[in-house]
Motif scaffolding. Structure first.
Motif, PDB file in Angstrom:
ATOM      1  N   THR A 155      43.074  37.949  41.799  1.00 17.06           N
ATOM      2  CA  THR A 155      42.086  37.173  42.547  1.00 17.06           C
ATOM      3  C   THR A 155      41.082  38.041  43.291  1.00 17.06           C
ATOM      4  OG1 THR A 155      43.716  37.018  44.307  1.00 17.06           O
ATOM      5  CG2 THR A 155      43.487  35.098  42.854  1.00 17.06           C
ATOM      6  N   LEU A 156      41.508  39.240  43.671  1.00 20.62           N
ATOM      7  CA  LEU A 156      40.584  40.126  44.405  1.00 20.62           C
ATOM      8  C   LEU A 156      41.060  41.569  44.275  1.00 20.62           C
ATOM      9  CD1 LEU A 156      38.063  39.805  46.379  1.00 20.62           C
ATOM     10  CD2 LEU A 156      39.682  40.075  48.240  1.00 20.62           C
ATOM     11  N   THR A 157      40.112  42.478  44.094  1.00 25.03           N
ATOM     12  CA  THR A 157      40.456  43.907  44.146  1.00 25.03           C
ATOM     13  C   THR A 157      39.583  44.555  45.219  1.00 25.03           C
ATOM     14  OG1 THR A 157      38.833  44.473  42.453  1.00 25.03           O
ATOM     15  CG2 THR A 157      41.090  44.091  41.696  1.00 25.03           C
ATOM     16  N   SER A 158      40.136  45.538  45.892  1.00 24.45           N
ATOM     17  CA  SER A 158      39.370  46.257  46.919  1.00 24.45           C
ATOM     18  C   SER A 158      39.717  47.731  46.857  1.00 24.45           C
ATOM     19  CB  SER A 158      39.723  45.766  48.330  1.00 24.45           C
ATOM     20  OG  SER A 158      39.672  44.387  48.403  1.00 24.45           O
ATOM     21  N   ASP A 159      38.690  48.556  46.978  1.00 27.40           N
ATOM     22  CA  ASP A 159      38.913  50.005  47.072  1.00 27.40           C
ATOM     23  C   ASP A 159      38.803  50.411  48.521  1.00 27.40           C
ATOM     24  OD1 ASP A 159      39.326  50.624  44.387  1.00 27.40           O
ATOM     25  OD2 ASP A 159      37.185  50.470  43.987  1.00 27.40           O
ATOM     26  N   VAL A 160      39.870  50.972  49.031  1.00 29.51           N
ATOM     27  CA  VAL A 160      39.899  51.374  50.435  1.00 29.51           C
ATOM     28  C   VAL A 160      40.132  52.873  50.491  1.00 29.51           C
ATOM     29  CG1 VAL A 160      41.201  51.146  52.585  1.00 29.51           C
ATOM     30  CG2 VAL A 160      40.660  49.120  51.253  1.00 29.51           C
ATOM     31  N   PHE A 162      43.526  48.021  46.181  1.00 28.12           N
ATOM     32  CA  PHE A 162      44.338  46.838  46.465  1.00 28.12           C
ATOM     33  C   PHE A 162      44.097  45.786  45.386  1.00 28.12           C
ATOM     34  CE2 PHE A 162      46.236  47.190  50.698  1.00 28.12           C
ATOM     35  CZ  PHE A 162      45.624  48.338  51.174  1.00 28.12           C
ATOM     36  N   TYR A 163      45.170  45.236  44.899  1.00 29.06           N
ATOM     37  CA  TYR A 163      45.080  44.107  43.960  1.00 29.06           C
ATOM     38  C   TYR A 163      45.757  42.913  44.612  1.00 29.06           C
ATOM     39  CZ  TYR A 163      44.120  47.496  40.209  1.00 29.06           C
ATOM     40  OH  TYR A 163      43.580  48.481  39.428  1.00 29.06           O
ATOM     41  N   SER A 164      45.068  41.797  44.658  1.00 28.31           N
ATOM     42  CA  SER A 164      45.715  40.556  45.087  1.00 28.31           C
ATOM     43  C   SER A 164      45.973  39.772  43.821  1.00 28.31           C
ATOM     44  CB  SER A 164      44.812  39.771  46.020  1.00 28.31           C
ATOM     45  OG  SER A 164      44.530  40.566  47.147  1.00 28.31           O
ATOM     46  N   VAL A 207      51.726  34.769  45.925  1.00 31.34           N
ATOM     47  CA  VAL A 207      50.590  35.690  45.906  1.00 31.34           C
ATOM     48  C   VAL A 207      51.081  37.032  46.443  1.00 31.34           C
ATOM     49  CG1 VAL A 207      48.260  36.138  46.773  1.00 31.34           C
ATOM     50  CG2 VAL A 207      48.965  33.799  46.285  1.00 31.34           C
ATOM     51  N   ARG A 266      50.223  41.191  47.343  1.00 33.00           N
ATOM     52  CA  ARG A 266      49.229  42.235  47.586  1.00 33.00           C
ATOM     53  C   ARG A 266      49.863  43.544  47.133  1.00 33.00           C
ATOM     54  NH1 ARG A 266      46.967  40.964  53.670  1.00 33.00           N
ATOM     55  NH2 ARG A 266      45.273  39.572  53.078  1.00 33.00           N
ATOM     56  N   GLN A 295      39.586  33.492  48.613  1.00 33.18           N
ATOM     57  CA  GLN A 295      39.418  33.997  47.249  1.00 33.18           C
ATOM     58  C   GLN A 295      40.694  34.740  46.827  1.00 33.18           C
ATOM     59  OE1 GLN A 295      37.362  33.801  44.680  1.00 33.18           O
ATOM     60  NE2 GLN A 295      38.687  35.247  43.600  1.00 33.18           N
ATOM     61  N   GLU A 296      41.214  35.509  47.762  1.00 37.69           N
ATOM     62  CA  GLU A 296      42.404  36.305  47.484  1.00 37.69           C
ATOM     63  C   GLU A 296      43.627  35.433  47.250  1.00 37.69           C
ATOM     64  OE1 GLU A 296      43.793  38.446  50.890  1.00 37.69           O
ATOM     65  OE2 GLU A 296      44.743  39.960  49.650  1.00 37.69           O
ATOM     66  N   ASN A 297      43.739  34.380  48.023  1.00 38.62           N
ATOM     67  CA  ASN A 297      44.927  33.541  47.970  1.00 38.62           C
ATOM     68  C   ASN A 297      44.557  32.084  47.688  1.00 38.62           C
ATOM     69  OD1 ASN A 297      47.226  32.069  48.435  1.00 38.62           O
ATOM     70  ND2 ASN A 297      47.847  33.255  50.219  1.00 38.62           N
ATOM     71  N   TYR A 332      46.210  29.526  47.499  1.00 40.28           N
ATOM     72  CA  TYR A 332      46.921  28.528  48.320  1.00 40.28           C
ATOM     73  C   TYR A 332      46.238  28.285  49.668  1.00 40.28           C
ATOM     74  CZ  TYR A 332      50.361  29.323  44.739  1.00 40.28           C
ATOM     75  OH  TYR A 332      50.962  29.442  43.509  1.00 40.28           O
ATOM     76  N   ASP A 344      38.918  46.862  56.322  1.00 38.65           N
ATOM     77  CA  ASP A 344      38.621  47.824  55.248  1.00 38.65           C
ATOM     78  C   ASP A 344      38.242  47.103  53.964  1.00 38.65           C
ATOM     79  OD1 ASP A 344      39.139  49.893  56.877  1.00 38.65           O
ATOM     80  OD2 ASP A 344      41.159  50.302  56.123  1.00 38.65           O
ATOM     81  N   ARG A 345      38.930  45.994  53.720  1.00 39.40           N
ATOM     82  CA  ARG A 345      38.682  45.263  52.478  1.00 39.40           C
ATOM     83  C   ARG A 345      37.359  44.507  52.551  1.00 39.40           C
ATOM     84  NH1 ARG A 345      43.873  42.390  50.288  1.00 39.40           N
ATOM     85  NH2 ARG A 345      42.821  42.825  48.346  1.00 39.40           N
ATOM     86  N   ASP A 360      34.708  47.000  51.866  1.00 35.50           N
ATOM     87  CA  ASP A 360      34.610  47.304  50.438  1.00 35.50           C
ATOM     88  C   ASP A 360      33.827  46.212  49.711  1.00 35.50           C
ATOM     89  OD1 ASP A 360      35.392  48.731  47.935  1.00 35.50           O
ATOM     90  OD2 ASP A 360      36.348  46.811  47.537  1.00 35.50           O
ATOM     91  N   ARG A 363      30.305  46.511  47.561  1.00 39.41           N
ATOM     92  CA  ARG A 363      30.071  45.980  46.207  1.00 39.41           C
ATOM     93  C   ARG A 363      28.848  45.065  46.200  1.00 39.41           C
ATOM     94  NH1 ARG A 363      36.127  44.240  45.019  1.00 39.41           N
ATOM     95  NH2 ARG A 363      35.301  43.205  43.189  1.00 39.41           N
ATOM     96  N   LEU A 416      32.850  39.156  43.183  1.00 39.18           N
ATOM     97  CA  LEU A 416      33.899  38.979  44.200  1.00 39.18           C
ATOM     98  C   LEU A 416      34.857  37.831  43.903  1.00 39.18           C
ATOM     99  CD1 LEU A 416      31.955  39.622  47.543  1.00 39.18           C
ATOM    100  CD2 LEU A 416      33.369  41.205  46.251  1.00 39.18           C
TER     101      LEU A 416
END
Lengths: 103, 421
Positions: A60-65, A74-76, A83, A85, B16-18, B20, B73-74, B77, B81, B130
């Motif tokens: 659902t989301l990737t982030s480079d930290v 990070f991969y969600s 879900v 992380r 977006q990440e979750n 639920y 941090d996320r 990022d 992007r 995203l």
């Protein structure tokens, strides 16, 4: 700490933990996936955590930290009803399950 | 000019990440235990919860509110992007905050004959980058003020075009909350005179406005009333060669009364400031420190309720430039803080190094000790740049929780965050 401050912090902490939250795990896991050399992109497809295999339904989301020179991705991911992380340390090339969303 | 504003940025990224969390009221807090909501999802906003709401009050408004700690941090990022997307549209763009950008397409007329079509493309590209849940408003106009007003006024995920022909209609229906630069207090003053929209200001002369809002705002408000760029938005055209100051502030979880704790927090914040300053090759000569909190006689909440927060601020302008933590700490802590007799418990700490200049343009001291220290800090920065800030740190920060760097929503340090990482 004044009594009123302590009380409020305790109550809010309870409320936060009493609702749906991410549970911190921070355990190393194994990951299998597909690397697309055209898009230079790795997509996790399965993760193995505590000897159980989970199929990744959706990223659902990737982030480079970056913390200094330590780069992490990070991969969600949605695996069934949960879900996760997951973080890939790009320097040590280790995969960690950081958090799981729990009801 | 285009203004792109991601809807409920922090909360939307969480949704977006979750999956639920989607269609559920979300309140983002800085960390577990924090009681201030720093972002609310659109579902939470329906209940009247907004940025700055107190958690306990938000729970009364919406008992099913889900609170999640922020991951700055996320978010940063995601902004990086987004920056790549905006840079591909036009070279003239300005990241106004973590979730807002102005894109000047006036020089790209042949590339983009239809700005509305471009806005749609940007919306879709953001979704592709995203995620499908991330929506944004786009305002299109001939200047920044109206472009931003358009995106503020539009429904979630909409595109609003304000032209010379229809601008009066928008100015007559916009609330001051939609106008960049007009804050809550100014809007309240104007409301007392029956003025609730920018258009109504036109019925006042500058001399009539002056006693109410002062000479600066009298002229400024009249410019806004006619849809002209406000002063703060015009300032974005300035090309600053480097940052003018670097500061860091933090609001603690509780009131601090222990001198050692206060000393360590100040040192920690200064360590971050000087690291940033050195990384940008700068040095400064104005040191400032500010503390706020509450009298020991009151609890912090009683104090806030009484609307009488206690604060102290001091600064010192030096004849020479400083960029080493020990130099800055000596001035901020020993020369400023220790000379003041603290009369309240502290909850908020702020430090700043201002009047910055590139190190190469300043004269460095000739003292051998200074050069030894410079070599030590250079080695320390090099290690921390590789392994992460505070990997190598002063003994004063050992065995205590480290306050780590974080980004803010308004991205005050955008040059550092987007240009030096």
């Amino acid at each position: 700490m004044p009594e009123i401050t302590r009380l409020v912090l305790t109550v809010s902490g309870f409320l936060l933990s009493n609702k749906k939250m991410y549970q911190t795990i921070h355990e190393q896991i194994s990951v299998a996936g597909v690397y697309d050399h055209g898009r230079l992109k790795f997509t996790p497809k399965k993760i193995k955590w505590r000897q159980r295999l989970y199929t990744v339904d959706e990223i659902t989301l990737t982030s480079d930290v970056k913390d200094g020179g330590v780069r992490q991705r990070f991969y969600s991911m949605v695996c069934g009803p949960n879900v996760y992380r997951v973080v890939f340390n790009r320097d040590t090339e280790a995969w960690w399950l950081e958090e799981v969303w729990c009801e | 000019m285009l203004h792109v504003d991601i809807n409920s940025y922090f909360a939307t990224l969480l949704q977006q990440e979750n999956p639920y969390l989607r269609n559920r009221p979300i309140g983002v807090v800085k960390d577990i235990g924090r009681t201030c909501i720093i972002a609310a999802s659109k579902e939470a906003k329906v209940f009247g919860i907004k940025t700055g709401s107190v958690l306990s009050e938000a729970r009364v408004l919406c008992p099913q509110l889900i609170t999640i700690p922020a991951s700055f941090d996320r978010y940063l990022d995601a902004t990086k992007r987004l920056k790549t997307i905006f840079a591909s549209v036009s070279p003239d763009y300005y990241i106004y905050s973590l979730d807002e950008v102005f894109i000047d397409i006036s020089q790209c007329g042949r590339l983009y004959p239809d700005p509305y079509l471009l806005a749609q493309t940007i919306q879709q590209t953001i979704k592709d980058e995203l995620g499908e849940w991330v929506t944004c408003n786009v305002g299109i106009s001939y200047n920044r003020l109206l472009a931003k007003m358009g995106s503020e006024m539009g429904a979630k995920g909409s595109i609003t075009t304000i032209t010379q022909e229809n601008k009066d209609a928008y100015l007559a229906t916009a609330s001051f909350a939609d106008v960049c630069g007009i804050g809550f207090r100014l809007a309240k003053k104007l409301k007392a005179f029956g003025v609730t929209t920018p258009y109504q200001i036109r019925f006042f002369t500058e001399s009539e406005l002056e006693p109410i809002v002062g000479s600066f705002w009298a002229g400024e408000l009249l410019r806004i009333a006619y849809g002209e760029n406000s002063h703060n938005l015009s300032l974005l055209d300035r090309q600053l060669p480097h940052m003018k100051s670097v500061g860091r502030s933090i609001t603690g979880y509780r009131l601090y009364n222990d001198e050692n704790e206060i000393k360590r927090v100040i040192f920690n914040l200064l360590e971050e400031v000087t690291h940033k300053v050195r990384r940008m090759g700068l040095t400064g000569r104005q040191v400032a420190i500010g503390l706020s909190g509450s009298s020991p006689r009151y609890g912090q909440f009683e104090q806030i309720k009484n609307n009488a927060p206690m604060s102290w601020h001091a600064h010192k302008t030096l004849q020479h430039y400083v960029c080493h933590t020990n130099e800055l700490f000596d001035i901020a802590y020993y020369q400023l803080y220790k000379k003041w007799h603290r009369s309240f418990q502290v909850i908020r700490f702020a430090v700043r190094l201002g009047m910055l200049k590139p190190i190469a343009q300043t004269n460095q001291p000739l003292f051998p000790d200074w050069h030894k220290r410079a070599a030590v800090y250079s080695a320390m920065d090099s290690i921390n740049d590789t392994y992460g800030l505070f990997t190598l740190r002063s003994g004063s920060l050992v065995n205590q929780p480290i306050i780590r760097p974080e980004v803010t929503g308004f991205l005050g340090d955008r040059e550092y965050q987007l240009g030096y990482t």
